[in-house]
Design an enzyme around this catalytic site. Structure first.
Site, PDB file in Angstrom:
ATOM      1  N   ASP A  76      52.101  33.867 -13.167  1.00 49.59           N
ATOM      2  CA  ASP A  76      50.777  33.349 -13.483  1.00 49.59           C
ATOM      3  C   ASP A  76      50.851  31.957 -14.104  1.00 49.59           C
ATOM      4  OD1 ASP A  76      47.860  33.691 -13.855  1.00 49.59           O
ATOM      5  OD2 ASP A  76      48.389  33.582 -15.966  1.00 49.59           O
ATOM      6  N   HIS A  90      43.700  32.981  -3.182  1.00 49.48           N
ATOM      7  CA  HIS A  90      43.274  32.693  -4.548  1.00 49.48           C
ATOM      8  C   HIS A  90      43.614  31.269  -4.971  1.00 49.48           C
ATOM      9  CE1 HIS A  90      42.413  33.084  -8.771  1.00 49.48           C
ATOM     10  NE2 HIS A  90      43.680  32.867  -9.088  1.00 49.48           N
TER      11      HIS A  90
END
Length: 312
Positions: free
Chosen positions: A155, A228
């Protein structure tokens, strides 16, 4: 001419922490003068509690941010100036999905290496907050394996490094009364992990836009059209400080991501959210969004002004 000074800001940097707690509070609005006085005391005591815990447990790396929503600002500081971009998030909608707006007045973002330290800070804070607020939501997050998101991917690869973060995170000369503050947007996502885990790794890679194991970005032609990292990318000049924190009650099969976005400009974050729904970001296909609220994180000197009753 004033200059941004990160040392005067609250803890708005990308240091997710091993343990995290998010607390969203609503003002009871029983008596405005009492709430104003109580917030002044809390603004003072909260900083003393941070200093005390850092002395007591220096290895815990305690980090805290305290925020106020638009509605809270109007109630607590009705005669004071307001950050230029502070508003009530109205939600955003796209062709298939939408992101809701949910209420909130005060917000606590607390992280540390030791969960006991977080417990102690929240418990002490509530001694001053409990009489004039009610808890809307409380979520305990954690650092997942290798710092990955709960869906298994590294992330924050594209987020600015800490040493480069100030221009993206902190209000500058464009709003000098609120310099070194930050706009925080919070969102609570619940994921259908069975649906996600039922996809092949190759399908997941295309959905995220990166390779799961190596974290290497895929060529654009290999990504899904609503990948995404395409849907959430608004350009190198429009970055925000993202902190996606996993949380879960695994026995109940409730697992999600708490999204935090600190930004110099709220408009930057709002543009990203709109683009995500316009492109039907793949993450939305297996997720339910439960909250969406905007807060302003005052600088530490501004917290001192609040403590001194200078903003009423």
């Amino acid at each position: 001419m004033t200059t941004v000074d990160p040392s005067q800001a609250q803890d708005v940097w990308k240091d997710v922490g091993k343990n995290v707690e998010f607390v969203s509070l609503a003002l009871t609005r029983a008596d405005q003068a009492t709430a104003q006085a109580a917030v002044q005391e809390f603004a003072d005591r909260s900083q003393a509690i941070i200093r005390s815990m850092r002395i007591r447990e220096p290895e815990a790396d305690l980090r805290v941010s305290i925020g106020f929503s638009n509605s809270a600002w109007d109630y607590l500081f009705p005669n004071a100036a307001k950050p230029k971009e502070l508003e009530t998030f109205a939600g955003v909608s796209g062709p298939e999905y939408s992101m809701p707006s949910t209420p909130g007045d005060l917000f606590l973002h607390i992280r540390a290496n030791d969960q006991a330290v977080i417990y102690e800070v929240v418990a002490q804070y509530q001694q001053f907050l409990g009489e004039f607020t009610t808890v809307l939501d409380e979520v305990k997050g954690f650092r997942y394996l290798e710092g990955r998101a709960i869906i298994g991917y590294i992330d924050g690869t594209e987020a600015p490094q800490v040493e480069d973060a100030a221009p993206y995170a902190l209000v500058g000369d464009e709003d000098p009364e609120f310099i070194n503050g930050s706009y925080l947007f919070t969102q609570k996502w619940i994921h259908d992990m069975d649906k996600w885990n039922g996809l092949s790794v190759e399908h997941q890679d295309r959905a995220v836009g990166r390779q799961k194991f190596s974290d290497l970005e895929l060529p654009d032609e290999e990504k899904a059209e609503n990948a995404h990292n395409l849907a959430s990318n608004t350009g190198d000049d429009n970055k925000i400080i993202r902190m996606n924190v996993p949380f879960s009650n695994p026995a109940e099969k409730i697992t999600g991501t708490y999204f935090m976005g600190y930004a110099r400009h709220w408009e930057t974050t709002k543009e990203m959210l709109q683009q995500m729904v316009d492109m039907s970001d793949f993450l939305l296909t297996f997720s339910e969004l439960k909250t969406g609220t905007l807060y302003f994180i005052p600088s530490r000197p501004l917290l001192d002004e609040i403590a001194g009753g200078e903003l009423n």
